[in-house]
Design an enzyme around this catalytic site. Structure first.
Site, PDB file in Angstrom:
ATOM      1  N   ASP A 268      -9.067  -7.784 -17.626  1.00  0.00           N
ATOM      2  CA  ASP A 268      -7.813  -6.975 -17.936  1.00  0.00           C
ATOM      3  C   ASP A 268      -6.584  -7.814 -17.537  1.00  0.00           C
ATOM      4  O   ASP A 268      -5.513  -7.756 -18.156  1.00  0.00           O
ATOM      5  CB  ASP A 268      -7.769  -5.718 -17.069  1.00  0.00           C
ATOM      6  CG  ASP A 268      -9.410  -4.845 -17.243  1.00  0.00           C
ATOM      7  OD1 ASP A 268      -9.724  -4.676 -18.562  1.00  0.00           O
ATOM      8  OD2 ASP A 268     -10.048  -4.579 -16.221  1.00  0.00           O
TER       9      ASP A 268
ATOM     10  N   HIS B  46     -11.510  -0.289 -13.664  1.00  0.00           N
ATOM     11  CA  HIS B  46     -11.799  -0.947 -15.026  1.00  0.00           C
ATOM     12  C   HIS B  46     -12.117  -0.041 -16.320  1.00  0.00           C
ATOM     13  O   HIS B  46     -13.502  -0.088 -16.446  1.00  0.00           O
ATOM     14  CB  HIS B  46     -12.888  -2.406 -14.888  1.00  0.00           C
ATOM     15  CG  HIS B  46     -13.331  -2.693 -16.241  1.00  0.00           C
ATOM     16  ND1 HIS B  46     -12.476  -3.488 -17.217  1.00  0.00           N
ATOM     17  CD2 HIS B  46     -14.407  -2.665 -16.934  1.00  0.00           C
ATOM     18  CE1 HIS B  46     -13.002  -4.032 -18.312  1.00  0.00           C
ATOM     19  NE2 HIS B  46     -14.161  -3.406 -18.367  1.00  0.00           N
TER      20      HIS B  46
HETATM   21  P1  NAX Z   1     -26.061  -7.314 -22.981  1.00  0.00           P
HETATM   22  O1  NAX Z   1     -26.799  -6.025 -23.204  1.00  0.00           O
HETATM   23  O2  NAX Z   1     -25.994  -8.415 -23.890  1.00  0.00           O
HETATM   24  O3  NAX Z   1     -26.855  -8.122 -21.564  1.00  0.00           O
HETATM   25  C1  NAX Z   1     -27.205  -7.352 -20.714  1.00  0.00           C
HETATM   26  C2  NAX Z   1     -28.440  -7.664 -20.304  1.00  0.00           C
HETATM   27  O4  NAX Z   1     -28.805  -7.139 -18.762  1.00  0.00           O
HETATM   28  C3  NAX Z   1     -29.710  -7.713 -21.097  1.00  0.00           C
HETATM   29  O5  NAX Z   1     -30.157  -8.928 -21.233  1.00  0.00           O
HETATM   30  C4  NAX Z   1     -30.683  -6.841 -20.221  1.00  0.00           C
HETATM   31  O6  NAX Z   1     -32.071  -6.848 -20.450  1.00  0.00           O
HETATM   32  C5  NAX Z   1     -30.132  -6.866 -18.637  1.00  0.00           C
HETATM   33  N1  NAX Z   1     -30.387  -6.065 -17.733  1.00  0.00           N
HETATM   34  C6  NAX Z   1     -30.575  -4.917 -18.016  1.00  0.00           C
HETATM   35  N2  NAX Z   1     -30.816  -4.103 -16.785  1.00  0.00           N
HETATM   36  C7  NAX Z   1     -31.384  -4.988 -15.901  1.00  0.00           C
HETATM   37  C8  NAX Z   1     -31.762  -5.229 -14.599  1.00  0.00           C
HETATM   38  N3  NAX Z   1     -31.959  -4.020 -14.075  1.00  0.00           N
HETATM   39  N4  NAX Z   1     -31.673  -6.316 -13.918  1.00  0.00           N
HETATM   40  C9  NAX Z   1     -31.297  -7.341 -14.333  1.00  0.00           C
HETATM   41  N5  NAX Z   1     -31.117  -7.391 -15.744  1.00  0.00           N
HETATM   42  C10 NAX Z   1     -30.920  -6.367 -16.534  1.00  0.00           C
HETATM   43  O7  NAX Z   1     -24.727  -6.934 -22.163  1.00  0.00           O
HETATM   44  P2  NAX Z   1     -23.258  -7.895 -22.106  1.00  0.00           P
HETATM   45  O8  NAX Z   1     -22.313  -7.873 -23.512  1.00  0.00           O
HETATM   46  O9  NAX Z   1     -23.590  -9.349 -21.557  1.00  0.00           O
HETATM   47  O10 NAX Z   1     -22.588  -7.246 -20.939  1.00  0.00           O
HETATM   48  C11 NAX Z   1     -22.957  -7.038 -19.725  1.00  0.00           C
HETATM   49  C12 NAX Z   1     -22.096  -5.838 -18.809  1.00  0.00           C
HETATM   50  O11 NAX Z   1     -20.961  -6.208 -18.874  1.00  0.00           O
HETATM   51  C13 NAX Z   1     -22.133  -4.356 -19.627  1.00  0.00           C
HETATM   52  O12 NAX Z   1     -22.414  -3.453 -18.810  1.00  0.00           O
HETATM   53  C14 NAX Z   1     -20.721  -4.309 -20.316  1.00  0.00           C
HETATM   54  O13 NAX Z   1     -19.988  -3.212 -20.138  1.00  0.00           O
HETATM   55  C15 NAX Z   1     -20.123  -5.259 -19.247  1.00  0.00           C
HETATM   56  N6  NAX Z   1     -18.680  -5.747 -19.363  1.00  0.00           N
HETATM   57  C16 NAX Z   1     -17.788  -5.694 -18.331  1.00  0.00           C
HETATM   58  C17 NAX Z   1     -16.426  -6.329 -18.418  1.00  0.00           C
HETATM   59  C18 NAX Z   1     -15.524  -6.023 -17.281  1.00  0.00           C
HETATM   60  O14 NAX Z   1     -14.427  -6.604 -17.531  1.00  0.00           O
HETATM   61  N7  NAX Z   1     -15.796  -5.495 -16.099  1.00  0.00           N
HETATM   62  C19 NAX Z   1     -16.001  -6.543 -19.601  1.00  0.00           C
HETATM   63  C20 NAX Z   1     -17.140  -7.142 -20.645  1.00  0.00           C
HETATM   64  C21 NAX Z   1     -18.280  -6.161 -20.690  1.00  0.00           C
HETATM   65  O15 NAX Z   1     -18.045  -5.143 -21.574  1.00  0.00           O
END
Ligand code: NAX
Length: 328
Positions: free
Chosen positions: A159, A187
């Site tokens: 952000d 956020h």
């Molecule tokens: P993806 O769905 O591509 O990847 C997430 C991965 O996490 C998957 O491979 C899944 O198998 C794994 N996972 C799920 N539960 C797990 C656990 N208990 N232990 C280990 N791995 C686990 O998502 P992606 O686009 O990489 O985004 C990840 C996260 O970042 C989401 O929650 C998203 O909302 C968040 N974001 C946060 C941002 C921020 O500024 N704070 C911005 C970007 C993003 O939206």
């Protein structure tokens, strides 16, 4: 030769993980002279894809990458961890209420917090990226009573970087001329990007812009809704920019803010600026020698006060909800 730093990344097989791991391994997280061991945590269904990413990491022959371990066991993933990037989370799916979302993420971040508490190195630094990032960080922090609370942080650097970019585009300034921008609060769509203390080439940014309607009706919503705009355009959520912000967050935390500047981090509140103690809210911070401090003494005008309070209110509601669920 330095001892390698153990960096744990959860959600390693996801799209942010894919954009993040290569930059960690090439030295952008900690510095060009710091070797790293990577620990990748995935759920069982994600392990194979993480192994594929690890094969590609091998194929880069990064001189700083000393080892990669892949596991679905948090106790293994966080053993001896110096830095933990908690990226994997449970996304909100259609029809999911906030309570369901918080409960599902509590099921991830509570055990991970405990695994960090029991296994990580004494100097562990945690960045939560997975949404809802601030409250997930609070859940993990509460489950790690032996780790100093301030080691648990949430990412608002994306952000922050988005706000700098929007301000540069509006004023024609170079991004490197923009300093002291602040993201306050959660956020989420309630976050408040504050330019009243920001500087553009040494001049007050709000005075340079001199357009409160643009601030209220264009700048703030553009920054706050940028994630949705990226999904709309790209057909997938922010990944490389999110990974870049995670790199920036940890790099700044470890290596320090520049003189005359600060950054934004979601951190446990100490009560500064009327933000209730304990919630993880974004503040302006300076960093030095691996520690951070909230920038004190900023004059908060009425425009800012109302927006900070609204975002903080959302955070206290999330805290109350996870408390009720027994997650903290
Ligand atoms: P993806 O769905 O591509 O990847 C997430 C991965 O996490 C998957 O491979 C899944 O198998 C794994 N996972 C799920 N539960 C797990 C656990 N208990 N232990 C280990 N791995 C686990 O998502 P992606 O686009 O990489 O985004 C990840 C996260 O970042 C989401 O929650 C998203 O909302 C968040 N974001 C946060 C941002 C921020 O500024 N704070 C911005 C970007 C993003 O939206």
């Amino acid at each position: 030769t330095r001892t390698p730093v153990n960096v744990t990344v959860t959600g390693a097989a996801g799209q942010i993980g894919y954009a993040l791991l290569f930059r960690i391994a090439s030295g952008h997280l900690l510095g060009p002279d710091v070797p790293v061991n990577l620990r990748l945590l995935e759920i069982p269904q994600g392990v194979k894809a993480a192994e594929g990413t690890a094969m590609e990491l091998d194929d880069c022959a990064f001189p700083l990458l000393r080892g990669i371990e892949i596991t679905d066991d948090p106790n293994v993933a966080f053993a001896g961890a110096n830095v933990a990037l908690l990226v994997g989370a449970r996304p909100r799916t259609k029809g999911m209420e906030r309570g369901d979302l918080l409960a599902a993420n509590g099921g991830i971040f509570k055990p991970q917090g405990k695994a960090i508490n029991d296994n990580a190195a004494d100097d562990i630094k945690v960045l939560v990226v997975g949404n809802p990032a601030n409250t997930n960080a609070l859940i993990a922090q509460a489950a790690a009573p032996d780790v100093p609370a301030e080691r648990f942080t949430a990412m608002t650097r994306l952000d922050h970087n988005r706000a700098i970019s929007q301000l540069a585009a509006k004023t024609g300034a170079a991004v490197s001329d923009i300093k002291k921008l602040t993201i306050w609060g959660n956020h989420s769509a309630t976050q408040y990007p504050d330019i009243f203390h920001a500087e553009i080439a040494g001049k007050n940014a709000a005075e340079v812009v001199n357009d409160e309607a643009w601030l209220a009706d264009t700048f703030i919503p553009t920054v706050a809704k940028r994630g949705a705009a990226i999904i709309e355009a790209r057909g997938a959520s922010s990944a490389a920019s999110a990974a870049n912000a995670a790199i920036d967050h940890v790099h700044t935390w470890v290596n320090g803010t520049a003189a005359g500047d600060w950054t934004s981090m979601g951190i446990p509140s100490d009560g500064s600026y009327g933000v209730p103690e304990g919630i993880i809210s974004s503040f302006p911070v300076t960093t030095k020698d691996g520690t951070y401090e909230i920038v004190q003494g900023l004059d908060i005008n009425e425009f800012s006060r109302a927006r900070i309070d609204a975002s903080v209110k959302e955070l206290t509601e999330e805290r109350d909800a996870v408390r009720e669920l027994g997650l903290i």
